[in-house]
Enzyme design. Structure first.
Site, PDB file in Angstrom:
ATOM      1  N   LYS A 153       0.709  -1.037  -0.102  1.00  0.00           N
ATOM      2  CA  LYS A 153       0.041   0.030   0.029  1.00  0.00           C
ATOM      3  C   LYS A 153       0.677   1.319   0.131  1.00  0.00           C
ATOM      4  O   LYS A 153       1.683   1.517   0.874  1.00  0.00           O
ATOM      5  CB  LYS A 153      -0.902  -0.079   1.306  1.00  0.00           C
ATOM      6  CG  LYS A 153      -2.013  -1.203   0.986  1.00  0.00           C
ATOM      7  CD  LYS A 153      -2.977  -0.924   0.190  1.00  0.00           C
ATOM      8  CE  LYS A 153      -4.209  -1.957   0.496  1.00  0.00           C
ATOM      9  NZ  LYS A 153      -5.158  -1.785  -0.351  1.00  0.00           N
ATOM     10  N   LYS A 250     -14.518  -6.848  -6.081  1.00  0.00           N
ATOM     11  CA  LYS A 250     -14.548  -6.946  -4.699  1.00  0.00           C
ATOM     12  C   LYS A 250     -16.010  -7.586  -4.581  1.00  0.00           C
ATOM     13  O   LYS A 250     -17.020  -6.812  -5.014  1.00  0.00           O
ATOM     14  CB  LYS A 250     -14.508  -5.721  -3.977  1.00  0.00           C
ATOM     15  CG  LYS A 250     -12.883  -5.200  -4.143  1.00  0.00           C
ATOM     16  CD  LYS A 250     -11.935  -5.975  -3.240  1.00  0.00           C
ATOM     17  CE  LYS A 250     -10.569  -5.278  -3.319  1.00  0.00           C
ATOM     18  NZ  LYS A 250     -10.651  -4.197  -2.867  1.00  0.00           N
TER      19      LYS A 250
END
EC number: 5.1.1.-
Length: 337
Positions: A153, A250
């Site tokens: 990230k 997702k």
């Protein structure tokens, strides 16, 4: 059919930080659907970015409780159609849809991947996510979990230094997720340097609304770009074609396995790479994702690996990324408490 809703507060092994938020726990809703002696389990986690809470999902589901209790059979596609017609949020639909699929497979005595006509002979391994922290702490997190593939990230003032520091300690493949934090110029400047550091692809570097920015990157960025926040529901797949090299689906965002299967088929028809990602779910949600892996190019299903304590059994992710699929049908989920 019997319905039970369970709220869990999942404790994370480390503070999980991305470019827009930080958390130590993850609220999660588990839906339990029981019929003819079998119980199917589905999960959806809360998400402030999409203004979804466990309580809001429970309220939605309880409004249709009488319909669910009156059901004497379960067919996931028909059930999903009804839920969509009732205009439940995609997160609530996801929890119900995953439970319906798990129950359906258990009643059929077959795993979902087999019911979908695939085998588990070949599948991509999951990445392991390293959240934003100090450089030293990110190195420490990585060394704590040796893995062949990491998602890093980013979205800091020292993004390149992070990757340079991590690269000194591993030969693993890196994937980068900037969560909308970069500009076009940043992306074009960083991409060649990241590619030299064995980065595989970039996930959602620009804001999801920055269509002109993604057009500007097309053909100029030396790394493939995968859509995440730009690809939420089925209609978004076609919109991403020509702007992105692939999509990250997702289940919570799109509404479960039922639309995800259609999104996979559509993306492949458009010659796009397909990834399915997680939202820090327990093994309830992760085991559902695992059933899709034979159809995927990439997968990010490390949610349960990031928890201090899991709440269920199902798919087992072994060292090096090998999967041990459950022997029972559906997604193979059993709750521990």
């Amino acid at each position: 059919m019997e319905l039970e809703l369970k709220k869990y507060i999942l404790e994370l092994g480390h503070t999980f930080k991305i470019s827009r938020e930080s958390r130590d726990t993850q609220d999660s809703l588990v839906v339990c659907l029981s019929l003819n002696g079998e119980t199917g389990y589905g999960e959806a986690t809360s998400n402030p970015y999409y203004d979804v809470t466990v309580e809001s999902m429970m309220d939605e589901i309880l409004e249709i409780e009488s319909y669910i209790k009156a059901m004497t059979t379960i067919e996931p596609a028909e059930f999903h159609h009804y839920l969509t017609h009732r205009k439940l949020s995609h997160f609530a639909i996801c929890a119900l849809d995953l439970a319906a699929h798990d129950l359906y497979g258990k009643l059929k005595r077959k795993p979902l991947y087999e019911l979908w006509g695939t085998t588990n002979n070949h599948y991509p391994i999951t990445n392991y996510t390293i959240g934003i922290d100090t450089i030293d702490k990110m190195v420490e997190k990585m060394l704590e979990k040796p893995w062949p593939l990491y998602k890093i990230k980013l979205g800091t003032e020292y993004d390149l230094q992070i990757i340079e520091a991590l690269r000194k300690h591993t030969e693993a493949i890196f994937r980068i997720d900037a969560n909308n934090a970069w500009s076009v110029d940043q992306t074009l400047e960083l991409a060649p340097q990241l590619k030299a550091l064995q980065v595989e692809f970039l996930e959602q570097p620009l804001h999801a609304d920055n269509i002109e920015g993604y057009k500007a990157l097309r053909g100029k960025c030396v790394l493939p770009i995968i859509a995440d926040e730009s690809c939420i529901v089925e209609e978004d797949v076609a919109k991403c074609s020509g702007l992105f090299d692939g999509i990250n689906i997702k289940l919570t965002k799109c509404g479960g396995l039922t639309p995800a299967l259609r999104m996979i088929k559509k993306a492949k028809s458009l010659d796009m790479k397909v990834m399915v990602g997680c939202m820090t779910e327990s093994s309830v949600g992760i085991s559902a994702i695992a059933q899709l892996t034979p159809q995927l190019d990439y997968v990010d299903m490390d949610g349960a690996m990031l928890l201090k304590n899991d709440i269920a059994t199902g798919i087992q992710i072994q060292e090096g990324g090998k999967l041990k699929f459950p022997s029972i049908g559906g997604s193979g989920i059993r709750l521990l408490n």
